[in-house]
Structures are given as C-alpha cells and as structure tokens.
Design an enzyme around this catalytic site. Structure first.
Site, PDB file in Angstrom:
ATOM      1  N   ARG A   1       0.866  -1.185   0.000  1.00 18.16           N
ATOM      2  CA  ARG A   1       0.000   0.000   0.000  1.00 18.16           C
ATOM      3  C   ARG A   1       0.899   1.229   0.000  1.00 18.16           C
ATOM      4  NH1 ARG A   1      -2.662   0.430   5.247  1.00 18.16           N
ATOM      5  NH2 ARG A   1      -1.346   2.237   5.594  1.00 18.16           N
TER       6      ARG A   1
ATOM      7  N   HIS B   1      -3.734   4.527   4.456  1.00 14.65           N
ATOM      8  CA  HIS B   1      -4.927   3.674   4.448  1.00 14.65           C
ATOM      9  C   HIS B   1      -6.095   4.401   3.784  1.00 14.65           C
ATOM     10  CE1 HIS B   1      -7.859   0.751   5.771  1.00 14.65           C
ATOM     11  NE2 HIS B   1      -8.540   1.697   6.398  1.00 14.65           N
TER      12      HIS B   1
ATOM     13  N   TYR C   1       3.394   4.855  11.713  1.00 22.85           N
ATOM     14  CA  TYR C   1       3.642   3.429  11.896  1.00 22.85           C
ATOM     15  C   TYR C   1       4.556   2.804  10.836  1.00 22.85           C
ATOM     16  CZ  TYR C   1      -0.326   3.220   8.597  1.00 22.85           C
ATOM     17  OH  TYR C   1      -1.168   3.403   7.525  1.00 22.85           O
TER      18      TYR C   1
END
Length: 374
Positions: free
Chosen positions: A257, A261, A270
């Site tokens: 990805r 998100h 993160y």
C-alpha cells in the site's frame, strides 16, 4: 495425509521481474502480448483513477478514498480473468477493479462520496456493492456461488479481501464452507503489508497467508502482486479450476500500500519513508511498461492513446462529482426495512424537526435588526 499440491510455493510466482525482464516458470506461462497490452492499458487507467480520486478528496468532493496506488496489477487482473457470467465481490479499496469490470467511474465513487451504499446496478455489471466491513463480503460471495452451483449456472465468484480480513471470523467461515461444499469461488487476498497500522507480523504466524488454505482443504498459491502477468496467470488458473468443478482456491498477492490507508490516516506514525520508497522500484505500471517496450509491443502512439483514455475517465469523474447531489434526508430511514418500525419513525421525526429548526434559524439570521435583509 497432507496433499502437497495444496501447498503454496516458498516464493511468490513471478513472470516479469522488477526490471521488466521475463522470468521462466515451469508451470505458469507468460500471457500473450495482446493480453499484456490490455493489462497495461488497465494499469494506466487505474493509476489515473487513483490520482484523480485523491484530488477529489482534497477538494471535498469525496468523503474518503482508500487508494490502491501500487496495487493496480491486482485490480486489473481481477477484472480481466472473469468471464461474462462471473461475479466480483470487492472491498472498499477495489474501486479500480470495479471500474475495470465495466461500472461507470462516477457510479463507483457514489459510496465514497457518501450519497448511497452503491451507485451502480450490481446485476447488470455482476459486481457486488463494495464492502466496508472486513470480510463480510466473503460470506456473501460463498453464498452466491453456492446458489449458482445449485442452479447449474456457469458462474465463478472472485472474492477480494486484504490481509487484515484474514483475521476475521467471517474469513474462516467462508473458507470452511466453500471447501466443504466445493463452491466455485476464488479468494483473492491482496496482502499490502498493513491492516491500517497493524503489520502482517501481528496478523499471523503462518509462513504466508496462502498457507492457510491447506487447513481448509483447498489449494493455496502466492503471487507477486506487482507483476500483472503473474497475477493473470495464477488467478486465471484458479478461476478455470473453480469453473470445471475443482472447488475453491486461496490466492495471496504480495503487494504494498504505497499511500495511506485513507485520507484520514497518518501512515508516518507506523512506517518509515524508506520502507515505502523501497517499493517504488517495484511499481507494477513501470514494470510492465519496460517489458512491453523491450518487446516492441508498446510504442509512443499506444502510450498516447492509453493516456488520453485515462484522462477521459478522470474528466468524467470530475464532472460527475463536481455536481451536488439532491439528497432526501428521509432516505436514511426509508430503505432500512420494508416496513418502518415505530423506533425508526420516531428517529425520522426527531431529525425532521431538527432540520426544520435549523432552516428557520438560518432564515432568521439573514434578517437584520432593523427588519431589512443582508
């Protein structure tokens, strides 16, 4: 006794490497030039759709957009391997696959704009509504495939999900039912490394997500999710297997990805930028472009045509989403159940009264103290 033919490979299937060079494989054949050229066109369009949707979010025209930037090979292949009578059961991140299946781009964005749950006719396109809850669509896909099997229809269902969905109970139930009853469904997991902020290492201790298949009694396979040629070959075999009575399969695509998100996520909290940059060199679009250019299948004229087609899709998205929808607030309650319950009716009246009070307050604010109007 363990059937070794159910076990996935130790390394993901790859037919074109990151440098665009073909990779020989003893089982899977490289798709022909015309198929790869069609796939490349899909990648170009998919990338443009992702970029345009991101811009529309920043402009306030989309409420949210879960980008599949970097995952377009999985999206395009998922649509290409399906036949006319087959069905696609997508997730919220699969807008490119939905559009590649024939849904108008503006209609595919309706859910993400917040107007309706689904903006397209699912039956005419054979694409289920995009699912926001994790893994719920897998159960729906299995039930649909089982019904098609009972009716004797030539239908295969391709059910998409992410790595986070494999931690849900619905995933287990769907896999187990499909295997026990030999349902014609293919589970396609796009393992992009993170379930929002949770890395794969906190999702499973299995050697791979594809290894989960053998526990249910179905074959599993791993594929390089940034190699559209490999995804086409592996998914295509699984679809053919399901269509000929071979039952379900689990395919895990290893991809990444590249963006957050959604627009509401801060992925810098993160993961490191170096990790993201490392995947840039594995871009599925650049990989296939290099391969097709090297083989002479892609020239400047084709590039120009594909880019123009992608821009036309983006323009249609802008035009449709720059128009404000005429919404009826009562629709929030009108379509929940066939007959509205007293509780829902009470909620509607509360909302209606609040809307009316707001309207009167706005009208009053327009009147100046001396009785005139602003």
């Amino acid at each position: 006794m363990l059937h070794t033919d159910m076990l996935p490979r130790d390394t993901a299937v790859q037919l074109i490497d990151a440098d665009g060079q073909p990779v020989a494989d003893e089982h899977y054949a490289l798709p022909d030039g015309d198929t790869l050229l069609a796939a490349y066109r899909g990648l170009v369009e998919g990338r443009r759709i992702n970029d345009q949707a991101g811009a529309l979010v920043r402009q306030g025209r989309l409420a949210v957009y879960p980008s599949s930037h970097g995952q377009e090979a999985c999206q395009v292949a998922a649509a290409m391997v399906l036949g006319e009578t087959d069905w696609l059961f997508p997730t919220y991140r699969d807008s490119v696959a939905v559009i590649a299946r024939g849904v108008e781009p503006a209609d595919a964005m309706v859910l993400l704009k917040g107007d309706w749950h689904s903006g397209y006719d699912v039956r005419s396109h054979r694409v289920a509504p995009q699912a926001t809850p994790l893994a719920t669509q897998l159960l729906h896909a299995v039930g649909f495939a089982q019904a098609a099997k009972h009716r004797g229809e030539d239908t295969v269902v391709l059910a998409l999900c992410g790595d986070g969905a494999t931690s849900e109970g619905d995933f287990h139930e769907a896999m187990n039912f499909a295997a026990v009853f030999q349902v014609p469904v293919v589970f396609f997991v796009q393992n992009n490394g993170f379930a929002i902020s949770v890395p794969l290492s906190r999702q499973t201790a299995a050697p791979s997500l594809a290894h989960k298949a053998v526990g249910y009694g179905m074959p599993g396979q791993r594929v390089d999710g940034n190699d559209v040629a490999a995804v086409l070959a592996v998914l295509g075999e699984a679809v053919d297997r399901a269509r000929t009575g071979g039952g379900p399969s689990l395919i895990e695509a290893h991809t990444y990805r590249m963006q957050a998100h959604t627009n509401a996520d801060d992925d810098t909290r993160y993961r490191e930028r170096d990790e993201v940059q490392a995947w840039t060199a594995r871009d599925p679009l650049l990989r296939l472009r290099t391969h097709l250019t090297n083989t002479g299948a892609l020239d400047a004229d084709a590039e120009e045509r594909f880019a123009a087609g992608a821009e036309a899709i983006a323009a249609a998205m802008r035009t449709a989403l720059n128009t404000d929808a005429d919404l009826d607030p009562e629709d929030l309650f009108r379509f929940v159940t066939a007959t509205r319950s007293p509780q829902l009716d009470e909620q509607w009246h509360l909302l209606r009264d609040e809307i009316e009070r707001s309207r009167l307050a706005d009208a009053s604010a327009e009147i100046t103290p001396n009785g005139g109007h602003r």
